[in-house]
Scaffold this active site. Structure first.
Site, PDB file in Angstrom:
ATOM      1  N   THR A 125       0.851  -1.196   0.000  1.00 39.43           N
ATOM      2  CA  THR A 125       0.000   0.000   0.000  1.00 39.43           C
ATOM      3  C   THR A 125       0.878   1.234   0.000  1.00 39.43           C
ATOM      4  OG1 THR A 125      -1.493   1.444   1.242  1.00 39.43           O
ATOM      5  CG2 THR A 125      -0.345  -0.186   2.541  1.00 39.43           C
ATOM      6  N   ASP A 127      -0.003   3.777   1.375  1.00 39.64           N
ATOM      7  CA  ASP A 127      -0.281   4.447   2.652  1.00 39.64           C
ATOM      8  C   ASP A 127       0.667   4.026   3.783  1.00 39.64           C
ATOM      9  OD1 ASP A 127      -2.375   5.548   1.306  1.00 39.64           O
ATOM     10  OD2 ASP A 127      -3.958   4.462   2.356  1.00 39.64           O
TER      11      ASP A 127
HETATM   12  O1  F6P Z   1      -5.565   2.553   0.051  1.00 40.68           O
HETATM   13  C1  F6P Z   1      -4.754   3.268  -0.794  1.00 40.68           C
HETATM   14  C2  F6P Z   1      -5.456   4.505  -1.297  1.00 40.68           C
HETATM   15  O2  F6P Z   1      -4.628   5.062  -2.273  1.00 40.68           O
HETATM   16  C3  F6P Z   1      -5.824   5.529  -0.211  1.00 40.68           C
HETATM   17  O3  F6P Z   1      -4.759   6.365   0.155  1.00 40.68           O
HETATM   18  C4  F6P Z   1      -6.959   6.266  -0.868  1.00 40.68           C
HETATM   19  O4  F6P Z   1      -7.819   6.836   0.077  1.00 40.68           O
HETATM   20  C5  F6P Z   1      -7.650   5.191  -1.624  1.00 40.68           C
HETATM   21  O5  F6P Z   1      -6.705   4.195  -1.894  1.00 40.68           O
HETATM   22  C6  F6P Z   1      -8.294   5.650  -2.908  1.00 40.68           C
HETATM   23  O6  F6P Z   1      -8.989   4.585  -3.426  1.00 40.68           O
HETATM   24  P1  F6P Z   1      -9.605   4.511  -4.893  1.00 40.68           P
HETATM   25  O7  F6P Z   1      -8.472   4.367  -5.849  1.00 40.68           O
HETATM   26  O8  F6P Z   1     -10.469   3.313  -4.859  1.00 40.68           O
HETATM   27  O9  F6P Z   1     -10.340   5.787  -5.126  1.00 40.68           O
END
Ligand code: F6P
Length: 341
Positions: A125, A127
């Protein structure tokens, strides 16, 4: 042994490097066969299984995204989810899975492992909020992209003597905001772990202007004002119960303009942080995770996740790693207070 590989959740740079290293070592050293399950747990539910051999992984090391596709599918939200996954594995004679994912995908893996499915987890991730590992791959690339953006924003902010607010990803944790904010010399860093006081933010902005510098405010998308609520992009929940965030940057710029009477603009970095070429560190870490994950499969050490501890790759129980999110420690955040304002 036949091993299935899947990538779930938000994509991140380095996924292909893991897939390549799992397949290369698995075939060359252990004589395993591999298949890919398309689009995370969705492929496991639907039985979308694709060949995964040396030709499929050739040339993918530096490529962002995932050749297997990804989704935020939660099998426990689908009727007969577990049975359907078991059926897919039986139909394709898959003995074990390598599951590459973040807290949600690995949370599902933890439950499936309890139900008798043989699998090993690999944490990913941007994050960096998976517990049990010092770092996840993808994070270093995202921090590099955010830092470069902050460097660029300094010069335009200074030319116009205005505030630039940079919104970065980080729903529950402020690792990207903190690390990129520190590396990029931000004057204010806002993380979800520490609800902020908008008066304090404005005081920091003003003090920056007073010494003739243009303020850079870095905010994680999940940052929240002390009095107020998290700003959502929309209220629709995904299958893991997450809403879509974004908007805190725009909100901050408006508040700063109104409260300080100075100009402010916002840049939302969004998926730029997730796309494209992984950094050298992420390729290195992803490759090592892959090599160790396939070793765990060969040892029959299921229900485990590979993790980085210092410079060593270790195995930790998936159940421990997915029990809670790894947040920014308040004392770490406080180390950088001297740069605020
Ligand atoms: O979990 C990783 C992440 O990039 C988060 O930081 C973010 O909130 C989310 O995914 C965004 O998700 P999506 O690509 O589904 O909009």
């Amino acid at each position: 042994m036949k091993v299935g590989v899947l990538t779930g959740g938000g994509d991140c740079p380095g996924l292909n490097a893991v897939i390549r290293s799992v397949v290369r070592k698995g075939i060359q050293e252990y004589g395993f066969e591999f298949v890919g399950l398309r689009d995370g747990w969705l492929g496991a539910l639907r039985g979308t299984v694709v060949p995964l051999g040396i030709p499929e992984v050739r040339g993918i090391l530096p490529r962002g995204g995932t050749i297997l596709g990804s989704s935020r599918t939660n099998p426990f939200k689908h009727e007969d989810g577990v049975r359907r996954i078991q059926d897919t594995l039986t139909a394709h004679e898959v003995d074990a899975l390598v599951v590459i994912g973040g807290e949600d995908t690995l949370g599902v893996a933890t439950q499936l492992s309890r139900q008798g499915i043989s699998l090993v987890g690999v944490p990913k991730t941007i994050d960096n909020d998976v517990s049990g590992t010092d770092y996840t791959f993808g994070f270093d690339t995202a921090v590099g992209i955010a830092t470069e953006a902050i460097d660029r924003l300094h010069t335009t902010a200074e030319s116009h003597m205005r505030t630039l607010v940079v919104e970065v990803m980080g729903r529950h944790s402020g690792w990207i905001a903190l690390q990129a904010g520190v590396a990029g010399g931000a004057n204010v860093i806002l993380v979800p772990e520490r609800p902020f006081d908008i008066d304090q933010v404005c005081a920091w902005v003003k003090s920056r202007f007073r010494i003739n510098y243009a303020p850079i405010v870095v905010a994680a998308e999940g940052a929240v004002p002390k009095e107020g609520q998290m700003i959502l992009k929309d209220r629709t929940l995904d299958e893991f119960g997450h809403v879509r965030l974004s908007g805190i940057g725009e909100w901050l710029a408006q508040e700063i303009e109104e409260r300080t009477g100075t100009d402010a603009r916002t840049t939302v970095l969004g998926h730029i942080q997730r796309g494209g070429t992984p950094s050298a560190f992420d390729r290195w870490l992803a490759t090592r995770f892959g090599l160790h994950a396939v070793d765990a499969v060969n040892d029959g050490d299921f229900g485990m996740m590979v993790a980085l501890r210092g410079t060593e790759i270790v195995r930790v129980p998936l159940a421990d790693a997915t029990a809670h999110t790894k947040l920014v420690d308040p004392s770490l955040y406080d180390e950088f207070q001297v740069f605020f304002g």
